[in-house]
Write a protein that holds these residues in place. Structure first.
Motif, PDB file in Angstrom:
ATOM      1  N   ILE A   4       0.847  -1.202   0.000  1.00 17.61           N
ATOM      2  CA  ILE A   4       0.000   0.000   0.000  1.00 17.61           C
ATOM      3  C   ILE A   4       0.882   1.252   0.000  1.00 17.61           C
ATOM      4  O   ILE A   4       0.630   2.206  -0.739  1.00 17.61           O
ATOM      5  CB  ILE A   4      -0.976   0.006   1.189  1.00 17.61           C
TER       6      ILE A   4
ATOM      7  N   PHE B  46      -8.205   6.614   0.242  1.00 13.05           N
ATOM      8  CA  PHE B  46      -7.861   5.334   0.866  1.00 13.05           C
ATOM      9  C   PHE B  46      -8.629   5.108   2.169  1.00 13.05           C
ATOM     10  O   PHE B  46      -9.003   3.975   2.473  1.00 13.05           O
ATOM     11  CB  PHE B  46      -6.346   5.232   1.084  1.00 13.05           C
ATOM     12  N   CYS B  47      -8.874   6.159   2.940  1.00 14.63           N
ATOM     13  CA  CYS B  47      -9.675   6.008   4.167  1.00 14.63           C
ATOM     14  C   CYS B  47     -11.080   5.538   3.827  1.00 14.63           C
ATOM     15  O   CYS B  47     -11.590   4.584   4.429  1.00 14.63           O
ATOM     16  CB  CYS B  47      -9.731   7.320   4.953  1.00 14.63           C
TER      17      CYS B  47
ATOM     18  N   PHE C 242      -6.118   6.233   8.750  1.00 16.97           N
ATOM     19  CA  PHE C 242      -5.900   5.129   7.815  1.00 16.97           C
ATOM     20  C   PHE C 242      -5.130   3.989   8.477  1.00 16.97           C
ATOM     21  O   PHE C 242      -5.482   2.816   8.321  1.00 16.97           O
ATOM     22  CB  PHE C 242      -5.172   5.648   6.572  1.00 16.97           C
TER      23      PHE C 242
ATOM     24  N   LEU D  32     -12.084   4.051   1.098  1.00 11.13           N
ATOM     25  CA  LEU D  32     -11.984   2.714   0.524  1.00 11.13           C
ATOM     26  C   LEU D  32     -11.924   1.658   1.628  1.00 11.13           C
ATOM     27  O   LEU D  32     -12.642   0.648   1.583  1.00 11.13           O
ATOM     28  CB  LEU D  32     -10.754   2.618  -0.379  1.00 11.13           C
TER      29      LEU D  32
ATOM     30  N   LEU E  69       1.003   4.194  -2.860  1.00 16.78           N
ATOM     31  CA  LEU E  69       0.845   5.627  -2.596  1.00 16.78           C
ATOM     32  C   LEU E  69       2.044   6.434  -3.099  1.00 16.78           C
ATOM     33  O   LEU E  69       1.871   7.444  -3.792  1.00 16.78           O
ATOM     34  CB  LEU E  69       0.666   5.865  -1.095  1.00 16.78           C
TER      35      LEU E  69
END
Length: 192
Positions: free
Chosen positions: A15, A181-182, A114, A184, A19
């Protein structure tokens, strides 16, 4: 059991790689930075130390001890928000201009949320958080010290605040990635 920990660490590192890659590709595509691709042994070893050392130490404190303490006292939602607030303030550079300082606070706050979501998704294991956090720190260190030449006048919305070593999570682009991303991972958690 050890293989499960390594799997969580690897997923977190993937991940972080994703990013950082999105940010790198954006910087290169907009011509605000140029690929150099030279990494010295010292830089590489320092990046490994940062990945493991910073990732392990900070995750043990923030998502290990602090998140659990707040969760026991205030419940999970307040714990996630509280540890993220403290995490962001601990990392702030108060020497930055005010708006840059606010943006880095927001970016780090979102990163704290996150990372907590990663821990929840990984059934309480810290290894995914360690892989993600350590990966972000180590990979951005390598980026700033050999992989990429970021132009001095590169926009802060893309590369984040700072001059010599920027923090891309404090740029509008990095904040947008963190929000994505949070959401998701919140969706992933709700479907599991």
């Amino acid at each position: 059991r050890n293989s499960q920990f390594m799997l969580y660490f690897f997923k977190g590192f993937v991940i972080s790689t994703t990013l950082i890659s999105i940010i790198l590709i954006s910087i290169i595509a907009t011509k605000w930075g140029y690929w150099i691709g030279k990494i010295s042994l010292d830089t590489f070893l320092n990046a490994i130390f940062l990945t493991i050392g910073v990732g392990f130490a900070e995750e043990l404190i923030f998502r290990g001890w602090l998140l659990e303490e707040f969760k026991n006292q205030y419940g999970l939602k307040k714990a996630i928000l509280s540890q993220a607030i403290i995490f962001s303030f601990v990392h702030i550079g108060f020497d930055l201009p005010f708006l840059e300082m606010i943006r880095i606070l927001i970016g780090l706050f979102l990163l704290g949320i996150f990372l907590a979501l990663i821990r929840i998704k990984d059934s309480g294991s810290l290894w995914g958080c360690i892989g993600l956090h350590g990966g972000l720190v180590g990979l951005w260190f390598i980026t700033n010290n050999g992989l990429l030449d970021i132009l001095e006048d590169a926009p802060k919305w893309l590369v984040g605040p700072g001059t010599l070593n920027t923090n891309p999570l404090g740029g509008i682009f990095g904040i947008s990635l963190m929000i994505f991303f949070c959401f998701l991972f919140i969706k992933i958690l709700k479907t599991n």
